[in-house]
Design a protein around this motif. Structure first.
Motif, PDB file in Angstrom:
ATOM      1  N   UNK A 265       0.828  -1.215   0.000  1.00 38.63           N
ATOM      2  CA  UNK A 265       0.000   0.000   0.000  1.00 38.63           C
ATOM      3  C   UNK A 265       0.858   1.258   0.000  1.00 38.63           C
ATOM      4  N   UNK A 266       1.961   1.234   0.737  1.00 35.76           N
ATOM      5  CA  UNK A 266       2.861   2.384   0.800  1.00 35.76           C
ATOM      6  C   UNK A 266       3.463   2.661  -0.577  1.00 35.76           C
ATOM      7  N   UNK A 267       3.910   1.601  -1.242  1.00 35.23           N
ATOM      8  CA  UNK A 267       4.464   1.761  -2.596  1.00 35.23           C
ATOM      9  C   UNK A 267       3.401   2.238  -3.577  1.00 35.23           C
ATOM     10  N   UNK A 268       2.194   1.691  -3.445  1.00 38.36           N
ATOM     11  CA  UNK A 268       1.090   2.092  -4.311  1.00 38.36           C
ATOM     12  C   UNK A 268       0.743   3.561  -4.110  1.00 38.36           C
ATOM     13  N   UNK A 269       0.692   3.992  -2.837  1.00 38.22           N
ATOM     14  CA  UNK A 269       0.376   5.390  -2.531  1.00 38.22           C
ATOM     15  C   UNK A 269       1.426   6.325  -3.114  1.00 38.22           C
ATOM     16  N   UNK A 270       2.696   5.947  -3.002  1.00 27.16           N
ATOM     17  CA  UNK A 270       3.771   6.778  -3.535  1.00 27.16           C
ATOM     18  C   UNK A 270       3.713   6.861  -5.059  1.00 27.16           C
ATOM     19  N   UNK A 271       3.489   5.708  -5.702  1.00 27.88           N
ATOM     20  CA  UNK A 271       3.396   5.673  -7.160  1.00 27.88           C
ATOM     21  C   UNK A 271       2.199   6.481  -7.657  1.00 27.88           C
ATOM     22  N   UNK A 282      -4.577  12.398  -3.458  1.00 26.46           N
ATOM     23  CA  UNK A 282      -4.211  10.983  -3.375  1.00 26.46           C
ATOM     24  C   UNK A 282      -4.776  10.355  -2.106  1.00 26.46           C
ATOM     25  N   UNK A 283      -4.741  11.095  -1.002  1.00 23.20           N
ATOM     26  CA  UNK A 283      -5.303  10.601   0.260  1.00 23.20           C
ATOM     27  C   UNK A 283      -6.808  10.395   0.146  1.00 23.20           C
ATOM     28  N   UNK A 284      -7.480  11.315  -0.525  1.00 23.34           N
ATOM     29  CA  UNK A 284      -8.930  11.177  -0.750  1.00 23.34           C
ATOM     30  C   UNK A 284      -9.216   9.880  -1.511  1.00 23.34           C
ATOM     31  N   UNK A 317      -4.249  -1.006   5.185  1.00 25.12           N
ATOM     32  CA  UNK A 317      -3.312  -0.712   4.101  1.00 25.12           C
ATOM     33  C   UNK A 317      -3.534   0.684   3.541  1.00 25.12           C
ATOM     34  N   UNK A 318      -4.798   1.040   3.333  1.00 27.15           N
ATOM     35  CA  UNK A 318      -5.122   2.389   2.848  1.00 27.15           C
ATOM     36  C   UNK A 318      -4.671   3.448   3.847  1.00 27.15           C
ATOM     37  N   UNK A 319      -4.850   3.175   5.135  1.00 29.69           N
ATOM     38  CA  UNK A 319      -4.441   4.140   6.163  1.00 29.69           C
ATOM     39  C   UNK A 319      -2.919   4.293   6.208  1.00 29.69           C
ATOM     40  N   UNK A 320      -2.193   3.211   5.969  1.00 27.50           N
ATOM     41  CA  UNK A 320      -0.727   3.313   5.913  1.00 27.50           C
ATOM     42  C   UNK A 320      -0.291   4.177   4.736  1.00 27.50           C
ATOM     43  N   UNK A 321      -0.982   4.041   3.615  1.00 27.73           N
ATOM     44  CA  UNK A 321      -0.674   4.887   2.463  1.00 27.73           C
ATOM     45  C   UNK A 321      -0.941   6.350   2.749  1.00 27.73           C
ATOM     46  N   UNK A 389      -9.645  16.168   4.134  1.00 30.16           N
ATOM     47  CA  UNK A 389      -8.637  16.339   3.073  1.00 30.16           C
ATOM     48  C   UNK A 389      -9.163  17.253   1.966  1.00 30.16           C
ATOM     49  N   UNK A 390     -10.422  17.083   1.604  1.00 30.00           N
ATOM     50  CA  UNK A 390     -11.021  17.940   0.573  1.00 30.00           C
ATOM     51  C   UNK A 390     -11.080  19.393   1.056  1.00 30.00           C
ATOM     52  N   UNK A 391     -11.441  19.583   2.322  1.00 36.57           N
ATOM     53  CA  UNK A 391     -11.594  20.921   2.886  1.00 36.57           C
ATOM     54  C   UNK A 391     -10.289  21.711   2.890  1.00 36.57           C
ATOM     55  N   UNK A 392      -9.171  21.049   3.111  1.00 38.32           N
ATOM     56  CA  UNK A 392      -7.888  21.740   3.250  1.00 38.32           C
ATOM     57  C   UNK A 392      -7.115  21.865   1.942  1.00 38.32           C
ATOM     58  N   UNK A 393      -7.608  21.233   0.887  1.00 44.32           N
ATOM     59  CA  UNK A 393      -6.822  21.089  -0.335  1.00 44.32           C
ATOM     60  C   UNK A 393      -6.457  22.422  -0.989  1.00 44.32           C
TER      61      UNK A 393
END
Length: 401
Positions: A265-271, A282-284, A317-321, A389-393
């Motif tokens: 998940x971490x690699x996926x989030x970074x990619x 990306x977090x959204x 996994x999503x939270x780790x990303x 996340x949407x509010x602060x973007x």
């Protein structure tokens, strides 16, 4: 100017080793929690006070070690922290009183807080932007590997010598790594390898920067992802044991799959973020599959153990990303103001405020209302994090560019 590749590689390896060690000396109580409850004959709420307290002291310690990491040699702060946490692990193995154990584990949380903010400063100041991104992935992967090792080691310790052995082995290992850190950090981390322009302005203090960057909703999102990330990791063994009656050791062992998937998940989030180039968007995107998985888990929460484990694996996994993007990557944007350690400490504080609330909150909700309502609360938490996340973007985008 880039540091020599071999030196950057060694710094990253040293940071990974350090953070791996911090996890095996921090998560062993959590991994042994269900066995401690069983062997000592205490309630989930009583046993979880140590974990809740350690999360709070970890959060408090971040607010102290963050500024310290900006104003003193960060490698010395780390050395003191890893020494103290290793010794605490060894001491806790000698007691069987839950009150003393709770006090000691709260101290351990404070000592652990001395590691992350100075480590972020070391990576931000001694690595190029590209190497920093590589380091953030590998350090998080090292944390995941540390978590896997803990959840494999603890059941073995329980079978061979009881839960106390799960504190003795990490304590000894921590002291050994402490010596390695002391030796190699002096050789590799010697001031700034990369000279970067530092913006000095009395109006650009850390709290002011956090406000003008739109980071307040981000802090809430960080807290909420911490609630899910550590809450599910802490209580998954109890959930599996309560619902499917697989036994303590087997229930703990199943939890090892969570960090295994988190590496992917971490690699996926970074990619994914390399293509989107916006940590908040990306977090959204990562919050969405977590919410869907929680919805499915709520419907089939007691039907199939494999399905439940798979869904909880996706959620964590999503939270780790998200943790990689919000807690590891965003503080680097403050490096040019000379306060990366302070901001990193503040961001990570909110992660563990969420972790603390989850540890006690999930125990209380599950005991009083059952797991069905508990899972519903996870969905509300994830949904709120997405909207934060949407509010602060908009504000963050202007600040970061």
């Amino acid at each position: 100017m880039h540091p020599p590749y071999s030196k950057a590689k060694k710094i990253i390896a040293l940071c990974c080793l350090l953070y791996f060690t911090s996890y095996i000396t921090r998560l062993n109580y959590v991994a042994a929690l269900s066995e401690i409850i069983r062997s000592m004959g205490i309630t989930k709420s009583m046993a979880s006070l140590a974990v809740t307290g350690s999360f709070f002291t970890y959060a408090l310690g971040q607010l102290i070690s963050g500024p310290l990491g900006d104003h003193m040699p960060p490698e010395k702060c780390i050395f003191a922290g890893i020494t103290a946490t290793s010794v605490t692990n060894l001491i806790i193995a000698t007691t069987g009183n839950i009150t003393i154990m709770t006090f000691l584990w709260c101290l351990n949380g404070f000592f652990q807080a001395m590691l992350w903010p100075p480590l972020v400063r070391i990576m931000a100041e001694n690595l190029s932007e590209k190497d920093f991104q590589v380091a953030s992935i590998r350090v998080n992967a090292a944390a995941a590997v540390g978590t896997i090792v803990v959840y494999l080691l603890v059941p073995i310790c329980i079978q061979l010598g009881g839960w106390r052995l799960a504190f003795i082995i990490p304590g000894i290992f921590g002291l050994a790594i402490d010596g390695i850190w002391h030796h190699f950090s002096r050789l590799l981390i010697h001031g700034k390898i990369i000279e970067k322009q530092i913006i000095k302005s009395t109006s650009k203090q850390p709290l002011h920067l956090i406000f003008i960057s739109g980071s307040i909703p981000i802090l809430w999102a960080i807290m909420l992802q911490g609630t899910l990330k550590d809450g599910l990791t802490t209580w998954m063994p109890s959930y599996i044991n309560d619902i499917y009656h697989l036994g303590t050791a087997v229930s703990i062992l199943t939890t090892a799959i969570l960090p295994l998937f988190s590496i992917f998940s971490i690699s996926l989030a970074s990619t994914l973020n390399d293509h989107i180039k916006d940590e908040l968007i990306t977090s959204v995107i990562l919050f969405i599959p977590a919410i869907i998985s929680i919805g499915i888990l709520r419907i089939f929460f007691s039907d199939n153990a494999v399905l439940s484990i798979a869904l909880m694996t996706i959620i964590t996994g999503c939270m780790h990303g998200i943790n990689l993007l919000l807690v590891c990557r965003l503080p680097a944007y403050f490096e040019k103001y000379g306060c990366v350690s302070t901001v990193s400490g503040i961001f990570n504080t909110f992660t563990y405020i969420g972790s603390a609330l989850a540890t006690f909150g999930i125990a209380a909700i599950s005991e009083n209302f059952g797991w069905h309502i508990t899972i519903l609360s996870w969905g509300l938490i994830a949904l709120t994090g997405l909207f934060c996340c949407i509010l602060s973007r908009k504000k963050w985008y202007a600040f970061s560019r």
